[in-house]
Design a protein around this motif. Structure first.
Motif, PDB file in Angstrom:
ATOM      1  N   LEU A  45      44.220  34.745  33.868  1.00  0.00           N
ATOM      2  CA  LEU A  45      44.500  35.384  35.153  1.00  0.00           C
ATOM      3  C   LEU A  45      44.612  34.329  36.246  1.00  0.00           C
ATOM      4  O   LEU A  45      43.978  33.274  36.179  1.00  0.00           O
ATOM      5  CB  LEU A  45      43.389  36.382  35.507  1.00  0.00           C
ATOM      6  CG  LEU A  45      43.373  37.677  34.708  1.00  0.00           C
ATOM      7  CD1 LEU A  45      42.163  38.509  35.089  1.00  0.00           C
ATOM      8  CD2 LEU A  45      44.633  38.481  34.949  1.00  0.00           C
ATOM      9  N   ARG A  61      41.509  36.894  28.981  1.00  0.00           N
ATOM     10  CA  ARG A  61      41.881  37.360  30.313  1.00  0.00           C
ATOM     11  C   ARG A  61      41.346  36.405  31.387  1.00  0.00           C
ATOM     12  O   ARG A  61      42.050  36.066  32.337  1.00  0.00           O
ATOM     13  CB  ARG A  61      41.319  38.764  30.539  1.00  0.00           C
ATOM     14  CG  ARG A  61      42.386  39.787  30.821  1.00  0.00           C
ATOM     15  CD  ARG A  61      41.806  41.171  30.999  1.00  0.00           C
ATOM     16  NE  ARG A  61      41.712  41.831  29.704  1.00  0.00           N
ATOM     17  CZ  ARG A  61      40.628  42.419  29.215  1.00  0.00           C
ATOM     18  NH1 ARG A  61      39.524  42.466  29.918  1.00  0.00           N
ATOM     19  NH2 ARG A  61      40.638  42.971  28.041  1.00  0.00           N
ATOM     20  N   ALA A  62      40.093  35.984  31.223  1.00  0.00           N
ATOM     21  CA  ALA A  62      39.476  35.102  32.224  1.00  0.00           C
ATOM     22  C   ALA A  62      40.216  33.770  32.309  1.00  0.00           C
ATOM     23  O   ALA A  62      40.335  33.187  33.392  1.00  0.00           O
ATOM     24  CB  ALA A  62      38.010  34.868  31.879  1.00  0.00           C
ATOM     25  N   LEU A  95      38.678  38.407  41.389  1.00  0.00           N
ATOM     26  CA  LEU A  95      38.057  39.714  41.207  1.00  0.00           C
ATOM     27  C   LEU A  95      37.467  39.848  39.795  1.00  0.00           C
ATOM     28  O   LEU A  95      36.367  40.382  39.619  1.00  0.00           O
ATOM     29  CB  LEU A  95      39.076  40.827  41.463  1.00  0.00           C
ATOM     30  CG  LEU A  95      39.580  40.952  42.900  1.00  0.00           C
ATOM     31  CD1 LEU A  95      40.701  41.967  42.984  1.00  0.00           C
ATOM     32  CD2 LEU A  95      38.435  41.333  43.813  1.00  0.00           C
ATOM     33  N   TYR A  96      38.194  39.354  38.807  1.00  0.00           N
ATOM     34  CA  TYR A  96      37.719  39.449  37.421  1.00  0.00           C
ATOM     35  C   TYR A  96      36.487  38.580  37.214  1.00  0.00           C
ATOM     36  O   TYR A  96      35.529  38.996  36.539  1.00  0.00           O
ATOM     37  CB  TYR A  96      38.843  39.040  36.462  1.00  0.00           C
ATOM     38  CG  TYR A  96      38.517  39.358  35.032  1.00  0.00           C
ATOM     39  CD1 TYR A  96      38.539  40.662  34.580  1.00  0.00           C
ATOM     40  CD2 TYR A  96      38.153  38.361  34.146  1.00  0.00           C
ATOM     41  CE1 TYR A  96      38.226  40.968  33.274  1.00  0.00           C
ATOM     42  CE2 TYR A  96      37.832  38.652  32.839  1.00  0.00           C
ATOM     43  CZ  TYR A  96      37.876  39.960  32.404  1.00  0.00           C
ATOM     44  OH  TYR A  96      37.548  40.249  31.118  1.00  0.00           O
ATOM     45  N   GLU A 115      28.316  41.585  35.488  1.00  0.00           N
ATOM     46  CA  GLU A 115      27.941  42.057  34.150  1.00  0.00           C
ATOM     47  C   GLU A 115      26.895  41.142  33.518  1.00  0.00           C
ATOM     48  O   GLU A 115      25.931  41.610  32.905  1.00  0.00           O
ATOM     49  CB  GLU A 115      29.169  42.124  33.237  1.00  0.00           C
ATOM     50  CG  GLU A 115      30.124  43.239  33.555  1.00  0.00           C
ATOM     51  CD  GLU A 115      31.392  43.175  32.728  1.00  0.00           C
ATOM     52  OE1 GLU A 115      31.547  42.233  31.918  1.00  0.00           O
ATOM     53  OE2 GLU A 115      32.246  44.062  32.912  1.00  0.00           O
ATOM     54  N   LYS A 118      33.532  40.337  38.660  1.00  0.00           N
ATOM     55  CA  LYS A 118      33.132  41.446  37.779  1.00  0.00           C
ATOM     56  C   LYS A 118      32.336  40.928  36.581  1.00  0.00           C
ATOM     57  O   LYS A 118      31.284  41.476  36.229  1.00  0.00           O
ATOM     58  CB  LYS A 118      34.385  42.187  37.307  1.00  0.00           C
ATOM     59  CG  LYS A 118      34.125  43.336  36.372  1.00  0.00           C
ATOM     60  CD  LYS A 118      35.442  43.957  35.942  1.00  0.00           C
ATOM     61  CE  LYS A 118      35.256  44.712  34.654  1.00  0.00           C
ATOM     62  NZ  LYS A 118      36.523  45.024  34.010  1.00  0.00           N
ATOM     63  N   ARG A 119      32.800  39.853  35.968  1.00  0.00           N
ATOM     64  CA  ARG A 119      32.088  39.258  34.821  1.00  0.00           C
ATOM     65  C   ARG A 119      30.724  38.740  35.241  1.00  0.00           C
ATOM     66  O   ARG A 119      29.744  38.875  34.503  1.00  0.00           O
ATOM     67  CB  ARG A 119      32.906  38.100  34.239  1.00  0.00           C
ATOM     68  CG  ARG A 119      34.198  38.509  33.579  1.00  0.00           C
ATOM     69  CD  ARG A 119      34.129  38.457  32.111  1.00  0.00           C
ATOM     70  NE  ARG A 119      33.853  37.124  31.605  1.00  0.00           N
ATOM     71  CZ  ARG A 119      34.039  36.776  30.359  1.00  0.00           C
ATOM     72  NH1 ARG A 119      34.549  37.630  29.522  1.00  0.00           N
ATOM     73  NH2 ARG A 119      33.745  35.579  29.940  1.00  0.00           N
ATOM     74  N   ARG A 132      43.541  38.222  41.364  1.00  0.00           N
ATOM     75  CA  ARG A 132      43.061  38.937  40.175  1.00  0.00           C
ATOM     76  C   ARG A 132      42.008  38.121  39.447  1.00  0.00           C
ATOM     77  O   ARG A 132      41.024  38.666  38.946  1.00  0.00           O
ATOM     78  CB  ARG A 132      44.217  39.234  39.225  1.00  0.00           C
ATOM     79  CG  ARG A 132      45.001  40.435  39.619  1.00  0.00           C
ATOM     80  CD  ARG A 132      45.901  40.837  38.490  1.00  0.00           C
ATOM     81  NE  ARG A 132      46.685  41.998  38.862  1.00  0.00           N
ATOM     82  CZ  ARG A 132      47.842  42.300  38.335  1.00  0.00           C
ATOM     83  NH1 ARG A 132      48.369  41.530  37.415  1.00  0.00           N
ATOM     84  NH2 ARG A 132      48.476  43.376  38.722  1.00  0.00           N
ATOM     85  N   ALA A 133      42.185  36.824  39.367  1.00  0.00           N
ATOM     86  CA  ALA A 133      41.221  35.956  38.706  1.00  0.00           C
ATOM     87  C   ALA A 133      39.880  35.986  39.437  1.00  0.00           C
ATOM     88  O   ALA A 133      38.816  36.056  38.808  1.00  0.00           O
ATOM     89  CB  ALA A 133      41.751  34.533  38.631  1.00  0.00           C
ATOM     90  N   ALA A 167      38.282  39.482  26.651  1.00  0.00           N
ATOM     91  CA  ALA A 167      37.777  39.194  27.996  1.00  0.00           C
ATOM     92  C   ALA A 167      37.886  37.705  28.296  1.00  0.00           C
ATOM     93  O   ALA A 167      38.258  37.310  29.413  1.00  0.00           O
ATOM     94  CB  ALA A 167      36.320  39.653  28.117  1.00  0.00           C
TER      95      ALA A 167
END
Length: 139
Positions: free
Chosen positions: A42, A38-39, A49-50, A57, A53-54, A46-47, A35
């Motif tokens: 990206l 990816r962070a 949105l990710y 969480e 999302k993080r 996309r970055a 994760a």
């Protein structure tokens, strides 16, 4: 048989690998690394949105941690202030916030009170059979 249950059926027939639980634990532990990677890598939409999302969480995790912490806490002040006189043995309870701390304080006070009334018992030295029967017992 409904579609999609073939994996459960196979597991019932053949079982799991012996190291299945260990591998699943390690895979879950490595998810944080993936994760993070990816962070960092990206780009663009996309970055964004990710990251959102993080963030959600993390908020959920903080709420869950706070709920666990507040589960064992007693509130400092009552819902509505009492107009009655409070007995002396209840006054110190308002200073304690955590139920576990309050319980341990009560146990400590109980142990101190018991220690005041305890009487030291002298040690009794054991004596051998010859000493308490004496030499004259052989008739």
């Amino acid at each position: 048989m409904p579609q999609g249950e073939y994996m459960e059926r196979w597991r019932k027939q053949h079982g799991k690998r012996f190291d299945h639980d260990e591998r699943a634990r390690k895979r879950a532990a490595r998810e944080g690394h993936a994760a993070s990677d990816r962070a960092q890598n990206l780009r663009g939409l996309r970055a964004k949105l990710y990251a959102e999302k993080r963030r959600k969480e993390k908020i959920q995790m903080k709420q869950k941690i706070k709920a666990h912490e507040t589960r064992n806490v007693k509130s400092k002040e009552p819902a509505e202030p009492a107009t009655d006189a409070v007995p002396a043995y209840l006054l110190d309870r308002s200073s304690e916030k955590n139920a576990k701390q309050l319980s341990s304080a009560i146990k400590q006070k109980r142990n101190e009170k018991a220690a005041r009334f305890s009487v030291p018992i002298p040690k009794v030295k054991g004596i051998s059979e010859g000493e308490y029967l004496g030499p004259s017992s052989e008739h």
